[in-house]
Design an enzyme around this catalytic site. Structure first.
Site, mmCIF file in Angstrom:
data_model
loop_
_atom_site.group_PDB
_atom_site.id
_atom_site.type_symbol
_atom_site.label_atom_id
_atom_site.label_comp_id
_atom_site.label_asym_id
_atom_site.label_seq_id
_atom_site.Cartn_x
_atom_site.Cartn_y
_atom_site.Cartn_z
ATOM 1 N N PHE A 357 53.856 69.240 31.071
ATOM 2 C CA PHE A 357 54.680 67.812 30.817
ATOM 3 C C PHE A 357 56.255 68.336 30.873
ATOM 4 O O PHE A 357 56.602 67.077 31.582
ATOM 5 C CB PHE A 357 54.756 67.704 29.719
ATOM 6 C CG PHE A 357 53.275 67.078 28.901
ATOM 7 C CD1 PHE A 357 52.699 65.910 29.506
ATOM 8 C CD2 PHE A 357 53.145 66.812 27.300
ATOM 9 C CE1 PHE A 357 51.168 65.190 29.402
ATOM 10 C CE2 PHE A 357 51.536 66.181 27.274
ATOM 11 C CZ PHE A 357 51.142 65.987 27.731
ATOM 12 N N GLY A 358 56.458 69.521 31.540
ATOM 13 C CA GLY A 358 58.168 69.666 32.697
ATOM 14 C C GLY A 358 58.617 70.938 31.131
ATOM 15 O O GLY A 358 57.862 71.724 30.695
ATOM 16 N N VAL A 360 61.909 73.023 29.119
ATOM 17 C CA VAL A 360 61.994 72.822 27.857
ATOM 18 C C VAL A 360 63.661 74.067 27.253
ATOM 19 O O VAL A 360 63.485 75.150 28.185
ATOM 20 C CB VAL A 360 60.894 73.190 27.068
ATOM 21 C CG1 VAL A 360 61.974 73.005 25.429
ATOM 22 C CG2 VAL A 360 60.085 73.072 26.773
ATOM 23 N N LYS A 374 62.731 69.210 25.287
ATOM 24 C CA LYS A 374 62.075 69.238 26.439
ATOM 25 C C LYS A 374 61.728 67.861 27.170
ATOM 26 O O LYS A 374 61.938 66.198 26.915
ATOM 27 C CB LYS A 374 60.781 68.432 25.996
ATOM 28 C CG LYS A 374 59.387 68.594 26.346
ATOM 29 C CD LYS A 374 57.991 68.888 25.610
ATOM 30 C CE LYS A 374 58.188 67.432 25.590
ATOM 31 N NZ LYS A 374 56.208 67.272 24.899
ATOM 32 N N ASP A 471 45.502 68.681 21.922
ATOM 33 C CA ASP A 471 45.940 70.318 22.822
ATOM 34 C C ASP A 471 45.790 70.782 21.728
ATOM 35 O O ASP A 471 47.200 71.330 22.408
ATOM 36 C CB ASP A 471 46.516 69.691 23.495
ATOM 37 C CG ASP A 471 46.621 70.270 24.515
ATOM 38 O OD1 ASP A 471 45.849 71.077 25.164
ATOM 39 O OD2 ASP A 471 48.371 70.189 24.875
#
Length: 658
Positions: A357-358, A360, A374, A471
C-alpha cells in the site's frame, strides 16, 4: 416537535424541528436570534443604544470588535471573507433588528449570514461559549453516504480548517476539499470571535463539530453557530475564495441554486440562561423564529477531538456511538504540514519500510511523541474505500494485540494514516532476517503466536464488530518495545453481520501464500479464511521460514506441504527453527505444529474457530485431532512469491493457485 434533554451543568436542550421551509434567504434577513426575558430599565436601554451605535462605525475597517458601557458588553463578528462595506452594513442592520426584536431585554444575540451581534449585562469577553446557538441543515440525505458511517473527506476538511483557524490572526479559515475520490468538490468555513484564545477557538469549533454528529449525519448542507464560533460545510462555493487580487465584488447572502424548491429541516438549539434557579429545578425560556436556509449539500459528519485541547480530553471520544468496546482512545485529524514536519518531509532517513500500500515513515510530533505514518501510494491497491475502511474499523477496535491508530490526514492526493510507533517494526523484519532472528527465542515466539491468536479472536468474536481481516501475515504483525504483537493494516478488512458466516467478492485482495484456497480461487471469505492465514503464520514463526521462501524455481516444496510431510512422518521437530530447537519445549512446539496444520486444512469446515485455537494453544494434555493434508500438497506448485515491497496482490477469481 420539541425534544428536551439534559445537557449537563444544569442546562436544558430544546430542539425545534421545522419542515417544509423553502431553501433560500433574503439578503439582510437574520438567520436566528435569541432574547432573554430579563426586562431592562430605561437607563439600560439608553446605554445599550449608545453602545450599539458606537460599534457600527468600527465595522468599516475591521471585522471584529468589542466594547462595554456602564456594565453592558457588546461585540460583533463579520465573516472573514466579506468586504468592509458588507461588514458595516450587516452590523448596522443587526443593531437595528436586535433592538426591534428584543426591545427590553438585558441580553440578546442575532446571527446573519455575514455577521453576528451580541450584547449582555454579564461578562462575555474572553469567555468561550457554544450556547445559545442553532443548527441548520437540508432535509435531503446524501446518496453517497450513510448516516451511521463516518465521512473521511468531510472530517479531514473541517479539522484542517479548525487547525488553520487556530493559527490565523483573524481566527478564520475557508477552503475547498473533495469527496467521492476527488470527483465532488466540497467547501468548508470556520471562524471564532477574537476575544477568546487560539486554544479556546479550536476547542469551541470541535465541540460544535461533535454536536453536528447528532444532527447532520446523512444531511446535505449544514451549519452550526454559537456565540464564540461557527462552522459550515457545503458542496457548493458559498464564500469568496482568497486571491491576491483586490477585494471581490460583494457576495450575495446565498446562492440561488435551483430556485429554492428543496424541502429543508431546520433545527435550532437555544440554551441561554433566562431565569433564576428555583428550589428544585430551573428552567430556561427560548424564543425562536423560522430559519431561512441556503441551498447546498453536505457529507456525513463523525466527530473526534483535536490534538492538544485540554477540554476536549474530557469530552467523549471516538468515531461512533459509544459501545462496550470503546476505551476512550483518542483520534486526531492532522494537517499535512504537521505530518511533513514530523517525518522530515517523508525523507528516506525516516523510512521504516514499504508494503504493497505504500511506504511507512517514522515521525515525531511537536510534543516529542513518536509516530509511524503510512503514506498510501497512488498506485497501491488501497483506494479511498480501503482507506476509509481502515480508519473506520481500527478506531472502533481496542485491544492489546491490535495496533492503535492515532489519526489520519487527507489532503489532495495524500492519504496518510498515523499509528502508534512500534519500536521493533514488524515480525517479518526479525523472523526472516538471518541476524535478527536469533533475538526471537522460543518464549518470544510463543508470546507472538498467543498474542496474535487473542487479537484475531477479538476481531472475530469479542468486539462489537465482527471483523474478517483478510490479510493476516508476518509483515502485518507489529512488535512493540517488549516484542508484544499487534495486528495492523485493516485496509482490506470487512465487517460481518451477527449471523453472517461467509461472503464473496469478485476482487480478491490479499497476499499469496497466506490466502485460503476458497478465497484465492472462488472469492469466498469468512472467519475460517483468517484461521487459514493464522495457521500459515504459526508455521512461519515455529520454523523461521517464509511460506514460499523455498526455491520455487526448482519446484521444491513450499512450507505447507513440507510441514505436513514432516509431521505425518513423525519428524515434526525437524521443522522447528534451529535457532530455538535447543531452548524450546519440543513437545509444545510439535503440538503447535499440529494446531497450525489443523488451521490450514483445505475444507473450511474442518478448521477450528479462533476460540478453539486459543484453547488448544493454552492446553497441555488435551489430545488433538489429526489434521488432513493441506491444499498445497507435494506436486502442486504454490504461487506464493512473497515480496516485502510488493506483497499485496489482486487476484481474479479465475486464477488458480494450485
Amino acid at each position: 416537535m420539541f425534544m428536551v434533554q439534559d445537557m449537563g451543568a444544569n442546562l436544558l436542550l430544546v430542539m425545534i424541528t421545522i419542515t417544509g421551509v423553502a431553501i433560500g434567504s433574503v439578503t439582510g434577513q437574520p438567520l436566528y436570534h435569541v432574547c432573554s426575558n430579563y426586562t431592562a430599565n430605561a437607563t439600560y436601554q439608553t446605554d445599550l443604544d449608545t453602545l450599539l451605535s458606537s460599534l457600527t462605525p468600527k465595522a468599516v475597517s475591521q471585522h471584529f470588535d468589542n466594547d462595554s458601557l456602564n456594565g453592558i458588553s457588546g461585540l460583533y463578528l463579520c465573516r472573514g471573507d466579506v468586504t468592509h462595506d458588507q461588514c458595516q452594513n450587516c452590523v448596522k442592520n443587526a443593531s437595528q433588528e436586535i433592538r426591534s426584536r428584543c426591545p427590553s431585554d438585558k441580553e440578546a444575540i442575532i446571527w446573519y449570514d455575514e455577521c453576528l451581534l451580541r450584547y449582555s449585562n454579564a461578562t462575555i469577553f474572553g469567555v468561550e461559549a457554544i450556547l445559545p446557538g442553532f443548527f441548520m441543515w437540508n432535509v435531503q440525505n446524501n446518496n453517497n453516504s450513510s448516516p451511521n458511517e463516518p465521512d473521511i473527506d468531510a472530517n479531514a476538511l473541517m479539522y484542517n480548517l479548525i487547525q488553520l483557524a487556530r493559527d490565523d490572526e483573524m481566527m478564520f479559515a475557508a477552503d475547498e476539499g473533495s469527496a467521492g475520490g476527488g470527483t465532488r468538490p466540497t467547501y468548508g468555513l470556520v471562524q471564532c470571535t477574537r476575544d477568546i484564545t487560539s486554544n479556546e477557538c479550536g476547542d469551541c469549533l470541535v465541540q460544535l463539530l461533535k454536536q453536528s454528529q447528532e444532527c447532520c449525519q446523512g444531511k446535505i448542507g449544514w451549519r452550526r453557530s454559537g456565540p464564540s464560533c461557527n462552522l459550515r460545510y457545503e458542496s457548493y462555493l458559498f464564500f469568496t475564495p482568497k486571491t491576491d487580487a483586490p477585494p471581490p465584488v460583494p457576495v450575495s447572502g446565498s446562492p440561488k441554486g435551483n430556485g429554492g424548491n428543496n424541502t429543508t429541516t431546520i433545527v435550532a438549539i437555544i440554551v441561554p440562561v433566562f431565569t433564576v434557579v428555583l428550589a428544585l429545578f430551573g428552567f430556561y425560556y427560548y424564543r425562536s423564529r423560522r430559519l431561512k436556509v441556503q441551498e447546498g449539500t453536505s457529507q456525513v459528519i463523525l466527530l473526534n477531538n483535536l490534538e492538544g485541547k485540554t477540554r476536549m480530553q474530557r469530552m467523549e471520544e471516538g468515531w461512533d456511538d459509544k459501545g462496550e468496546d470503546d476505551d476512550g482512545g483518542e483520534m486526531h485529524y492532522f494537517n499535512l504540514t504537521t505530518i511533513q514536519i514530523a517525518t522530515n518531509n517523508f525523507s528516506d532517513a525516516n523510512k521504516l519500510g514499504e508494503g504493497g500500500f505504500g511506504p511507512v515513515y517514522k515521525g515525531k510530533l511537536p510534543d516529542g511523541k513518536a509516530i509511524a505514518v503510512k503514506r498510501l501510494s497512488k498506485n497501491s491497491g488501497q483506494g479511498l474505500e480501503e482507506f476509509k475502511a481502515e480508519v473506520k474499523f481500527i478506531v472502533k477496535l481496542q485491544h492489546n494485540n491490535l495496533v492503535r491508530l492515532i489519526g489520519c490526514c487527507t489532503k489532495g492526493d495524500e492519504k496518510l494514516l498515523v499509528y502508534e510507533y512500534m519500536a521493533n517494526t514488524s515480525l517479518d523484519a526479525f523472523l526472516f532476517d538471518a541476524t535478527k532472528c536469533v533475538e526471537l527465542d522460543w518464549a518470544k515466539r510463543a508470546n507472538i503466536i498467543n498474542g496474535t491468536a487473542r487479537g484475531l479472536l477479538y476481531l472475530h468474536e469479542d468486539s462489537r464488530l465482527k471483523i474478517i481481516h483478510r490479510d493476516l501475515k508476518a509483515s502485518n504483525i507489529l512488535l512493540d518495545d517488549e516484542m508484544n504483537p499487534k495486528i495492523s493494516d485493516f485496509g482490506t478488512a470487512r465487517t460481518f453481520y451477527a449471523k453472517q458466516v461467509e461472503a464473496s467478492t469478485n476482487r480478491v485482495v490479499g497476499t499469496y501464500g497466506y490466502m485460503a484456497p476458497e478465497y484465492a480461487m472462488e472469492g469466498l471469505f469468512s472467519m475460517k479464511s483468517d484461521v487459514y492465514s493464522f495457521g500459515v503464520l504459526m508455521l512461519e514463526v515455529i520454523s523461521g521460514r517464509r511460506n514460499g521462501g523455498f526455491n520455487l524455481e526448482t519446484r521444491a516444496q513450499s512450507l505447507l506441504p513440507y510441514a505436513w510431510r514432516s509431521w505425518n512422518e513423525g519428524k515434526a521437530e525437524e521443522l522447528i527453527d534451529r535457532n530455538v530447537i535447543r531452548t524450546c519445549h519440543v513437545r509444545e512446539a510439535v503440538r503447535w505444529i499440529n494446531i497450525a496444520l489443523l488451521c490450514v486444512q483445505e475444507d473450511p469446515e474442518d478448521r477450528p474457530s479462533m476460540s478453539k485455537v486459543v484453547l488448544m494453544l493454552g492446553g497441555k494434555s488435551e489430545e488433538l485431532p489429526k489434521p488432513s493434508e493441506p491444499p498445497f500438497s507435494v506436486g502442486r506448485l504454490a504461487v506464493s512469491d512473497y515480496s516485502s515491497t510488493s506483497d499485496l496482490v489482486t487476484v481474479s477469481t479465475n486464477v488458480s493457485t494450485r
